[in-house]
Design a protein around this motif. Structure first.
Motif: not given
Length: 146
Positions: A61, A63-66
């Motif tokens: 992850m 910046r809160e993105l996979p």
């Protein structure tokens, strides 16, 4: 972030600057064009069989993105993501295999060489691969078939 001719990130210390390495040549091929990227194979972390999700691609992850981290040098993968198996995967296969909300980050150990492909970019590449978006003025395919 650089010290002693290396750069680093949250994935590890990075690698020494060596412009003529096989990894650098692969990075150059991947960056040259969409076809160069899709035709390349790079090392992808694979969750070990001991992991509850064993047999699947490891992800991170950011910046809160996979993202699926992809490495042009298997030694960087082993050093950066210990405890995972490294498998060579063609990028065309990876692009079609990752869930739609995932991106790909190539060489995340180096701030200078890291290349992020966001999920929306991958969606466009997948559409182009399916013939839904023409990359040039070649014969039109029928997107309803397939």
């Amino acid at each position: 972030m650089s010290t002693n001719e290396t750069s680093g990130s949250a994935f590890g210390p990075g690698t020494p600057d060596a412009a003529s390495t096989a990894a650098a040549q692969l990075r150059q091929k991947m960056a040259s064009s969409a076809e160069g990227f899709l035709g390349s194979a790079a090392w992808v972390p694979w969750k070990s069989a001991d992991d509850p999700e064993g047999g699947s691609i490891a992800h991170v992850m950011i910046r809160e993105l996979p993202f699926v981290p992809v490495f042009t040098d298997p030694a960087d993968l082993t050093a950066s993501v210990p405890g995972t198996e490294a498998r060579p995967v063609r990028m065309a296969e990876l692009v079609t295999a990752v869930p739609e909300e995932f991106g790909i980050v190539v060489d995340p150990t180096s701030a200078e060489t890291a290349n992020f492909l966001q999920a929306d970019v991958l969606a466009g590449i997948r559409a182009q691969m399916r013939g839904e978006i023409s990359g040039d003025d070649t014969e039109d395919g029928d997107p309803a078939q397939g």
